[in-house]
Design a protein around this motif. Sequence first.
Motif, short mmCIF file in Angstrom:
data_model
loop_
_atom_site.label_atom_id
_atom_site.label_comp_id
_atom_site.label_asym_id
_atom_site.label_seq_id
_atom_site.Cartn_x
_atom_site.Cartn_y
_atom_site.Cartn_z
N GLU A 1 0.83 -1.20 0.00
CA GLU A 1 0.00 0.00 0.00
C GLU A 1 0.87 1.26 0.00
O GLU A 1 0.54 2.25 -0.66
CB GLU A 1 -0.94 -0.02 1.21
CG GLU A 1 -1.81 1.21 1.37
CD GLU A 1 -2.82 1.42 0.25
OE1 GLU A 1 -3.67 2.31 0.40
OE2 GLU A 1 -2.77 0.71 -0.79
N ARG B 1 1.95 1.78 -3.45
CA ARG B 1 0.87 2.33 -4.29
C ARG B 1 0.82 3.85 -4.17
O ARG B 1 0.74 4.57 -5.17
CB ARG B 1 -0.48 1.72 -3.87
CG ARG B 1 -1.67 2.21 -4.72
CD ARG B 1 -3.01 1.79 -4.12
NE ARG B 1 -3.29 2.49 -2.87
CZ ARG B 1 -3.81 3.70 -2.80
NH1 ARG B 1 -4.15 4.38 -3.90
NH2 ARG B 1 -4.03 4.27 -1.61
N SER C 1 3.90 5.48 -5.79
CA SER C 1 3.83 5.44 -7.26
C SER C 1 2.97 6.56 -7.81
O SER C 1 3.22 7.06 -8.91
CB SER C 1 3.29 4.08 -7.72
OG SER C 1 1.90 3.96 -7.45
N TRP D 1 3.24 -0.60 -10.76
CA TRP D 1 1.89 -1.16 -10.82
C TRP D 1 1.91 -2.57 -11.40
O TRP D 1 1.20 -3.45 -10.90
CB TRP D 1 0.97 -0.27 -11.66
CG TRP D 1 0.87 1.14 -11.15
CD1 TRP D 1 1.09 1.56 -9.86
CD2 TRP D 1 0.56 2.30 -11.90
NE1 TRP D 1 0.93 2.92 -9.77
CE2 TRP D 1 0.60 3.41 -11.01
CE3 TRP D 1 0.24 2.53 -13.23
CZ2 TRP D 1 0.34 4.71 -11.43
CZ3 TRP D 1 -0.03 3.84 -13.64
CH2 TRP D 1 0.03 4.91 -12.75
N LEU E 1 3.20 -4.91 -8.76
CA LEU E 1 2.27 -5.07 -7.63
C LEU E 1 0.92 -5.65 -8.05
O LEU E 1 0.08 -5.95 -7.20
CB LEU E 1 2.03 -3.71 -6.95
CG LEU E 1 3.19 -3.11 -6.16
CD1 LEU E 1 2.80 -1.75 -5.61
CD2 LEU E 1 3.61 -4.04 -5.02
N ILE F 1 -1.44 -4.08 -9.80
CA ILE F 1 -2.52 -3.07 -9.77
C ILE F 1 -3.01 -2.85 -11.20
O ILE F 1 -2.35 -2.17 -12.00
CB ILE F 1 -2.02 -1.74 -9.16
CG1 ILE F 1 -1.58 -1.96 -7.70
CG2 ILE F 1 -3.13 -0.67 -9.22
CD1 ILE F 1 -0.98 -0.74 -7.05
N LYS G 1 -6.72 1.25 -12.80
CA LYS G 1 -6.01 2.54 -12.75
C LYS G 1 -6.76 3.59 -11.92
O LYS G 1 -6.20 4.62 -11.59
CB LYS G 1 -5.75 3.06 -14.17
CG LYS G 1 -4.79 2.19 -14.97
CD LYS G 1 -3.47 1.99 -14.24
CE LYS G 1 -2.45 1.24 -15.08
NZ LYS G 1 -2.72 -0.20 -15.16
N VAL H 1 -5.01 4.48 -8.72
CA VAL H 1 -3.77 5.27 -8.71
C VAL H 1 -4.00 6.66 -9.29
O VAL H 1 -3.11 7.29 -9.83
CB VAL H 1 -2.63 4.53 -9.47
CG1 VAL H 1 -2.11 3.37 -8.64
CG2 VAL H 1 -3.09 4.05 -10.84
N TYR I 1 -5.08 -0.79 -1.69
CA TYR I 1 -4.40 -1.84 -2.46
C TYR I 1 -5.37 -3.01 -2.59
O TYR I 1 -5.93 -3.49 -1.60
CB TYR I 1 -3.12 -2.28 -1.76
CG TYR I 1 -2.37 -3.36 -2.53
CD1 TYR I 1 -1.72 -3.07 -3.73
CD2 TYR I 1 -2.33 -4.67 -2.06
CE1 TYR I 1 -1.05 -4.05 -4.43
CE2 TYR I 1 -1.67 -5.66 -2.74
CZ TYR I 1 -1.03 -5.35 -3.94
OH TYR I 1 -0.37 -6.34 -4.65
#
Length: 674
Positions: free
Chosen positions: A451, A454, A457, A472, A475, A477, A480, A483, A494
């Motif tokens: 997290e 995240r 980033s 991303w 991880l 992710i 979008k 983020v 997350y």
Amino acid sequence: MPKKTYYITTPIYYPSGNLHIGHSYTTVAADAVARYKRLTGYDVMFLTGTDEHGQKIQRKAEEKGITPKAYVDEIVAGITDLWKLMKITNDKFIRTTDEQHISTVQKIFKKLYDQGDIYKGSYEGWYCTPCESFWTKTQLVDGKCPDCGRDVEITKEESYFFRLSKYQDRLIKLIEENPDFIQPTSRQNEMLNNFLRPGLEDLCVSRTSFNWGIPVTFDDKHVVYVWVDALSNYITALGYLSENDSDYQKYWPADVHLMAKEIVRFHTIIWPAMLMALDIPLPKQIYGHGWLLLEGGKMSKSKGNVVDPKILVDKYGLDAIRYFLLREVPFGSDGIFSNEALINRINSDLANDLGNLVSRTVAMIDKYFAGTIPDAKTSGDFDDDLIKIVMETPKKVDDLIDKLQFSTALTEIWKVISRANKYIDETMPWILAKDESNAARLAQVMYNLAETLRVVSILILPFMPETPEKIWNQLGIMDKSLVEWDKAKEWGLYPSGASVKKGEIIFPRIDVKKELEEIEKMSQANASASEKAETAGKAEKAEKDLKKQAKNEPASETSDNDNETNANLITIDDFSKVDLRVAKVIEAEKVEKADKLLKMKLQVGDETRQVVSGIAKYYTPEEMVGKTLILVANLKPAKLRGIESQGMILAASNDNGLSLVTIDKDMESGARVG
């Protein structure tokens, strides 16, 4: 409800060829702001472009035997390629040779003339062609341009003048009552004390001694002064006085004009006065940042450092270069660029801190949970402290970017990264993993790290356009919306069930010693190639000169004795390899623990050289400052007492002492000798 607008500009760049990393500094900074404002919901207009008129461009084109337009076309292509390389997200790119720009500048000039703010007269005074600047005699420094230190020319010609003096009091009041108008504050004080309060003279705004410029419509032997032409781009690009001025109505006034400090004077005196005369709003802020220099002087490709942005991006990656430019130097101050500083910054901040955090986090999630963190809602020691610093940072970053404090904003982000790395050492996941009863706690630790990454980033998005996507992907992710900028202010987003994916190391560590050795070889190879090209050019010129002489003078017969003597002579080709330049001493000091050595800084045209010379017994440092000498400019650098000497000054000596070879007439520094 319509979006809030934000208009940011960089100065339009003079096409000087040979782009180096310093040329990217302003534009990368402006791009970071533009990206940030878009992320926070603004409708952004980001303008850059090229300033293509003026006497210096006409002269350079004539030297090359081509038209000014052909000369600038080639270089502008290099500038636009550089912006693509640096992933600059400008919304418009204006050229002062664009037809709409030319037409609008002519309308502006005519409007100011019709209302009496421009009048016809005769100019006689000092002009710096490289800076395209007019100066009074009292403004010159030692008879030189106060901005660049180069020679000025006496100019006398019929000219049109802008009533700049008419707006002096309004400009002083503007700056005094609006302390944020000029930033940093040091630039504000400089404009008030050095230019405005001593008194403004009316400004010469047309030239007749050359024709590469925008013609004055009602007097076509005149062309518009290049700074009136260039400054107008900020409104001509928006369609001011055109059939479609919707962008002007939408985005003007500019929120910030961003530039290097040497052109603040034009933007804070001439430009606001023009806008006052046109009766249109003024920009909200002028920000003049410092210079990015090489140690020992201005940036140049012959300084022993690799400064070619394409080479640097190819070697280290775009985000590493952008990060260094914005992190290394507090914006507003001067800073030093060196390859060693760049490599050390990559190793410490990007490889050891951010890259290591990503690699460790992904590797542990992969190892302990087969790549997917199970739901965990526990809390333990150190969690609150980590979460607190993560959640406090987005607001700090918002405030700092709004103030254009990029280095400090990145420092705050890196505090989060450092805290997360420390959190790993505090919680010791490898110990937790040894006991199944700690599974929930281990999962929570892994979640907190993912997290944190995240959030990080998201916060680096304005500065580093490529790295967030890599984080991303590792991880897992995929959504979008998680983020978006505002989502950095929320903890716990997350995604449950996300699967990490180990990838390549984002920022590999660099062997500093090995890399610097490679750069030194590259620099020497580049210098050698440049020297060979220059020597070839000189040899070709010398050969042509000799052929011309041969047509007018009969060749002399050579005796055997002459041949014997000639064995000790050098040819004109040999002599042409020696690059002798006029140099002016701007600083001098004794070298500690070395009775014979003086260390000097020499102005050689556009660059500054450091030279160490064994003349301390004959000349004091005070005597040396201001002297104009002859420098052997292409001598390989050498170290004396550990201090690099970039050339050698010429002197004559005998039993009675030593005398420097000096210039007996006024000659601009950098002029070639021979």
